[in-house]
Design an enzyme around this catalytic site. Structure first.
Site, PDB file in Angstrom:
ATOM      1  N   ASP A 105      13.628  16.118  13.446  1.00  0.00           N
ATOM      2  CA  ASP A 105      14.082  16.191  12.066  1.00  0.00           C
ATOM      3  C   ASP A 105      15.559  15.792  11.976  1.00  0.00           C
ATOM      4  OD1 ASP A 105      15.631  18.487  12.748  1.00  0.00           O
ATOM      5  OD2 ASP A 105      14.023  19.837  12.147  1.00  0.00           O
ATOM      6  N   ARG A 131      13.017  27.790  20.849  1.00  0.00           N
ATOM      7  CA  ARG A 131      13.957  26.763  20.392  1.00  0.00           C
ATOM      8  C   ARG A 131      14.694  26.051  21.535  1.00  0.00           C
ATOM      9  NH1 ARG A 131      19.454  28.051  17.177  1.00  0.00           N
ATOM     10  NH2 ARG A 131      20.253  25.944  17.092  1.00  0.00           N
ATOM     11  N   HIS A 149       0.740   6.824  30.451  1.00  0.00           N
ATOM     12  CA  HIS A 149      -0.061   8.042  30.316  1.00  0.00           C
ATOM     13  C   HIS A 149       0.769   9.251  30.732  1.00  0.00           C
ATOM     14  CE1 HIS A 149      -3.481  10.706  31.978  1.00  0.00           C
ATOM     15  NE2 HIS A 149      -3.336  10.932  30.691  1.00  0.00           N
ATOM     16  N   TYR A 175      11.971  23.325  11.271  1.00  0.00           N
ATOM     17  CA  TYR A 175      11.035  23.294  12.385  1.00  0.00           C
ATOM     18  C   TYR A 175      10.089  22.095  12.293  1.00  0.00           C
ATOM     19  CZ  TYR A 175      12.789  28.041  12.916  1.00  0.00           C
ATOM     20  OH  TYR A 175      13.604  29.136  13.038  1.00  0.00           O
ATOM     21  N   GLY A 176      10.619  20.983  11.843  1.00  0.00           N
ATOM     22  CA  GLY A 176       9.811  19.778  11.690  1.00  0.00           C
ATOM     23  C   GLY A 176       9.645  18.977  12.963  1.00  0.00           C
ATOM     24  N   ASN A 177      10.308  19.360  14.040  1.00  0.00           N
ATOM     25  CA  ASN A 177      10.258  18.599  15.288  1.00  0.00           C
ATOM     26  C   ASN A 177       8.879  18.683  15.935  1.00  0.00           C
ATOM     27  OD1 ASN A 177      13.194  18.330  15.117  1.00  0.00           O
ATOM     28  ND2 ASN A 177      13.217  20.488  15.684  1.00  0.00           N
TER      29      ASN A 177
END
Length: 142
Positions: free
Chosen positions: A30, A106, A22, A128-130
């Site tokens: 990406d 970033r 947890h 910016y796919g992270n």
């Protein structure tokens, strides 16, 4: 192969998800993601796009609703527009568990992501796919 588990969730990823506790986090990165922002454990899943993997992971992983945010994204730099892939992520998250996003600058994202339980580097090419997911608990049914 197991039933009801996405074939994109490899045995190594399944082990990592099951080993997380947890509040632990997983960074799904990406194809452009730098080593400097990676956790100690890195799993490469080249050729796999994040939306499909995110769907497979969220079928198994509850999000942490005891925290102020359940997932994190990287803020666009300068004049870059908000990435359209975020709408896709939002739809997938809402389908499985709902959650509130947090946005890191970033380099803050990279620094924060180093503390993840695991970094999964994919073949995603969307800018910016992270995304970072924070693991919650599985609640018992009454």
């Amino acid at each position: 192969m197991l039933k009801n588990i996405s074939p994109l969730v490899s045995p190594a990823l399944l082990n990592a998800l099951a080993s997380m506790g947890h509040g632990d986090e997983i960074t799904i990165a990406d194809a452009h993601y730098p080593r400097m922002g990676s956790a100690d454990t890195v799993l490469r899943m080249d050729g796999i796009k994040i939306p499909e993997l995110l769907d497979g992971i969220l079928r198994l992983l509850p999000l942490d609703h005891y925290h102020e945010w359940q997932y994190a994204l990287m803020k666009p730099v300068g004049g870059d527009e908000q990435p359209t892939i975020w709408q896709t992520y939002r739809a997938i998250i809402d389908e499985h568990d709902r959650g509130l996003p947090h946005h890191f600058e970033r380099f803050e994202f990279y620094e924060y992501a180093k503390q993840s339980f695991i970094t999964v580097i994919t073949g995603e090419t969307a800018q910016y796919g992270n995304i970072i997911l924070r693991k919650g608990i599985v609640r018992e049914s009454p």
